[in-house]
Design an enzyme around this catalytic site. Sequence first.
Site, short mmCIF file in Angstrom:
data_model
loop_
_atom_site.label_atom_id
_atom_site.label_comp_id
_atom_site.label_asym_id
_atom_site.label_seq_id
_atom_site.Cartn_x
_atom_site.Cartn_y
_atom_site.Cartn_z
N LYS A 75 24.07 48.72 42.61
CA LYS A 75 25.13 49.07 43.11
C LYS A 75 25.37 50.61 43.69
CE LYS A 75 28.10 46.13 39.94
NZ LYS A 75 28.82 46.25 38.90
N ASN A 96 29.79 46.70 44.87
CA ASN A 96 29.69 45.58 44.29
C ASN A 96 30.11 44.32 45.43
OD1 ASN A 96 32.35 45.34 44.28
ND2 ASN A 96 32.33 43.86 42.31
N ASP A 111 35.24 45.60 41.40
CA ASP A 111 35.40 45.93 39.82
C ASP A 111 36.61 46.63 39.40
OD1 ASP A 111 32.92 44.39 39.36
OD2 ASP A 111 31.64 46.02 39.40
N GLY A 135 30.80 53.19 26.81
CA GLY A 135 29.72 52.68 28.00
C GLY A 135 30.56 53.35 29.34
N ALA A 136 29.31 54.06 29.76
CA ALA A 136 29.23 54.74 31.10
C ALA A 136 28.61 54.43 32.38
CB ALA A 136 29.14 56.42 30.63
N GLY A 138 27.54 51.26 35.22
CA GLY A 138 28.28 50.94 36.41
C GLY A 138 29.71 50.13 35.99
N GLY A 252 37.04 39.43 28.83
CA GLY A 252 36.51 40.13 29.99
C GLY A 252 36.64 38.73 31.23
#
Length: 292
Positions: A75, A96, A111, A135-136, A138, A252
């Site tokens: 990405k 993306n 995204d 979470g850091a 993509g 999700g």
Amino acid sequence: MVPQDSYLVGLIGSGIGPSLSPALHQREADRQGVRYLYRLIDIDRLGVGAEAVGDLVRAARDLGFDGLNITHPCKQLVIPHLDALAPQAEALGAVNTVVFEDGRAVGHNTDVTGFAASFARGLPDAPLERVAQLGAGGAGAAVAHALLTLGAGHLTVVDALPDRAAGLAAALKRHFGAERAAAAGPEALPALLGDADGIVHATPTGMAAHPGLPLPAELLHPGLWVAEVVYRPLETELLRTAGALGCATLDGGGMAVFQAADAFRLFTGREPDSTRMLTDIAELAGAAGARN
């Protein structure tokens, strides 16, 4: 973009065989009566590294593709090989979706818009004064931008890699203001979740290949809302645990659908029916889970 009768698109990434993107796109195209071929371009199967993404994008353009989706780990690497970036992709530093038009390759990021649309639909009344994010990477970067765009007052990015969390927080501060983002390590979670309105999980933990919880279960409490980016399975262990405690939850699947719908619109110029696609993701994810 002028609608056509047929489209050729693809997905570039690593280990993308289980992706549900082809089925999501093709089901919607079938309903709209257009021919739509969605091809997987798996760098693992091709035996090339992520740095080959530029060559693959050029080959796709030369072969007459209308566009490409781009996923991990390409990405960021794809950006120097594009002719232009949409504002959201430029701000995020990740692409993306690539659209080929008039000989140019233009990068987009669906995204961000995908998560924002899913959150607004699934947790419309959720408070956003203080949010923690796990979470850091993509997906985490996209979710963080979406949350702050939606009006989150303060977002703390938590990652096991301190430099990665700090880098994302620094980028968020530049774009949204120094007072709206911070970075922390996992050891800070007990204090963070005690004061937070909600938590977003943006790591692979909980996927079929990475089962389990991304944090100690005792840190969850009924005052939190809990959102996921993992969609295979739709009900992760995190969502199951949080739901049993009485937390409002968001799976999700919505992000997967809305980012796909936005990409479909960019590729075709046609308006997708996201409600039908939400039914699709439930069916597809359920069938995939039954096979695993």
